[in-house]
Scaffold this active site. Structure first.
Site, mmCIF file in Angstrom:
data_model
loop_
_atom_site.group_PDB
_atom_site.id
_atom_site.type_symbol
_atom_site.label_atom_id
_atom_site.label_comp_id
_atom_site.label_asym_id
_atom_site.label_seq_id
_atom_site.Cartn_x
_atom_site.Cartn_y
_atom_site.Cartn_z
ATOM 1 N N ARG A 121 0.882 -1.175 0.000
ATOM 2 C CA ARG A 121 0.000 0.000 0.000
ATOM 3 C C ARG A 121 0.920 1.225 0.000
ATOM 4 O O ARG A 121 1.593 1.505 0.999
ATOM 5 C CB ARG A 121 -0.903 -0.004 1.233
ATOM 6 N N HIS A 148 -7.081 0.842 -6.844
ATOM 7 C CA HIS A 148 -7.416 0.186 -5.576
ATOM 8 C C HIS A 148 -8.225 -1.081 -5.904
ATOM 9 O O HIS A 148 -9.425 -1.161 -5.637
ATOM 10 C CB HIS A 148 -8.237 1.140 -4.706
ATOM 11 N N GLN A 151 -10.416 -3.059 -3.247
ATOM 12 C CA GLN A 151 -11.630 -2.348 -2.895
ATOM 13 C C GLN A 151 -12.709 -2.598 -3.942
ATOM 14 O O GLN A 151 -13.875 -2.848 -3.607
ATOM 15 C CB GLN A 151 -11.355 -0.852 -2.776
ATOM 16 N N ASP A 243 -16.620 8.883 -2.519
ATOM 17 C CA ASP A 243 -15.371 8.769 -1.780
ATOM 18 C C ASP A 243 -15.027 10.159 -1.261
ATOM 19 O O ASP A 243 -15.642 11.159 -1.652
ATOM 20 C CB ASP A 243 -14.267 8.225 -2.693
ATOM 21 N N CYS A 283 -16.058 3.709 0.392
ATOM 22 C CA CYS A 283 -14.923 2.846 0.742
ATOM 23 C C CYS A 283 -14.372 3.127 2.136
ATOM 24 O O CYS A 283 -13.609 2.311 2.671
ATOM 25 C CB CYS A 283 -13.836 2.957 -0.304
ATOM 26 N N ARG A 311 -14.202 -6.560 2.324
ATOM 27 C CA ARG A 311 -12.770 -6.487 2.014
ATOM 28 C C ARG A 311 -12.072 -7.765 2.494
ATOM 29 O O ARG A 311 -11.208 -8.317 1.802
ATOM 30 C CB ARG A 311 -12.139 -5.265 2.684
#
Length: 323
Positions: A121, A148, A151, A243, A283, A311
């Site tokens: 990440r 991502h 996600q 988001d 998210c 997730r």
């Protein structure tokens, strides 16, 4: 949700197709392969809920490199490896020799001798591509400035659970054309989900991603719409997604972004244009009162905590498949 009924028409993919593969962006996999992973994730979730053990990764280790702060990514990957019988090892980017100038190529080759896969990440997607180039083990993108993918897989799983299908579902994304949007739209286009994206001028998705997504949509039958009008995007939507307006790494632009995104908040006035049974996705982390009103994210249409939980299961499916 009747998993057996949903799975009846899904294509068969050989599990061996995944072994050793990287997941740097969601379209590393075909639509059929994504469906396989979703099916696997749903089964793994059922197993976990029923208390049954499934430990295909006994004796395996996942190295988890973090250059960015994380709640969901770290916990879900670490717990996921534990539930699959393996171990997750936290590796701070600041504490690795990477932080003192060791080439990514050297780190990749050394870690490949010790562990079975790497989740990273970080900021630069180019760094993740470099890591994958020199590593001989699977590399999983836990988030970069461009993509991502984990996600997006959890997002599709959540929509499937709550709507019972993906083909023909209308998904509205309202907000910044960022890494989350890139992966979400690519996944939707591969899986036949109709997407309408509303972003203010200057914050649109990249032309390269839009062009690629349209190619996938042409094959899957999905429709893609890009606009600066949130009402147009949300009208008739089965799912609404947003988001944060200021992602990690863009904090210096916060004041400018707050002004640019006025009118793009998901509130009751905007949501009334969606289908009566729409679901709301985010998210996380969320800023109540900015990109979403509190009565939306905490209201009856919100599935954000199912989405966060997924997730874990989506990533377990990836880990079991590629390791």
């Amino acid at each position: 949700m009747n998993l057996a009924k949903i799975s009846e028409s899904w294509p068969t993919v050989q599990p061996s197709a995944f072994k050793g593969k990287d997941l740097l962006r969601i379209d590393e996999f075909s639509g059929d392969e994504l469906l396989y992973l979703l099916q696997s994730a749903l089964h793994l979730k059922q197993l976990q809920k029923s208390g049954q053990q499934y430990e295909p990764l006994k004796g395996k280790t996942l190295g988890m490199i973090f250059d960015k702060a994380s709640t969901r990514t770290r916990v879900s990957f670490e717990v996921g490896m534990y539930q699959l019988g393996g171990m997750g090892m936290f590796l701070s980017g600041k504490e690795l020799q990477l932080g003192r100038g060791e080439p990514i190529s050297d780190t990749a080759q050394v870690l490949s001798r010790y562990i079975d896969a790497i989740m990273i990440r970080t900021y630069s997607h180019a760094d993740v591509e470099q890591l994958a180039k020199y590593a001989s083990i699977p590399i999983i993108n836990g988030l970069t400035d461009m993509f991502h993918p984990c996600q997006a897989l959890a997002d599709m799983m959540t929509i499937l659970e709550h709507k019972g299908r993906l083909q023909g579902v209308k998904l509205a994304y309202v907000g910044d054309g960022n890494n989350v949007a890139n992966s979400l739209v690519l996944a939707a286009a591969l899986l036949g989900v109709d997407v309408s994206v509303a972003a203010p001028p200057g914050y649109n998705m990249s032309e390269e991603i839009v062009k690629t997504a349209q190619q996938y949509a042409d094959e899957s039958g999905a429709s893609l719409t890009f606009t600066d009008d949130p009402v147009q995007a949300v009208t008739g939507a089965d799912a609404i997604y947003t988001d944060v307006w200021t992602s990690m790494g863009f904090e210096a632009e916060n004041e400018v972004r707050l002004k640019a995104f006025q009118g793009y908040q998901i509130d009751q006035q905007l949501a009334r244009h969606a289908a009566a049974d729409y679901i709301f996705l985010h998210c996380l982390p969320a800023h109540r009162g900015e990109e979403v009103a509190a009565d939306i994210i905490d209201g009856r249409h919100s599935v954000v905590f199912d989405q966060a939980e997924n997730r874990l299961h989506a990533q377990k499916a990836v880990l079991a498949a590629v390791i």
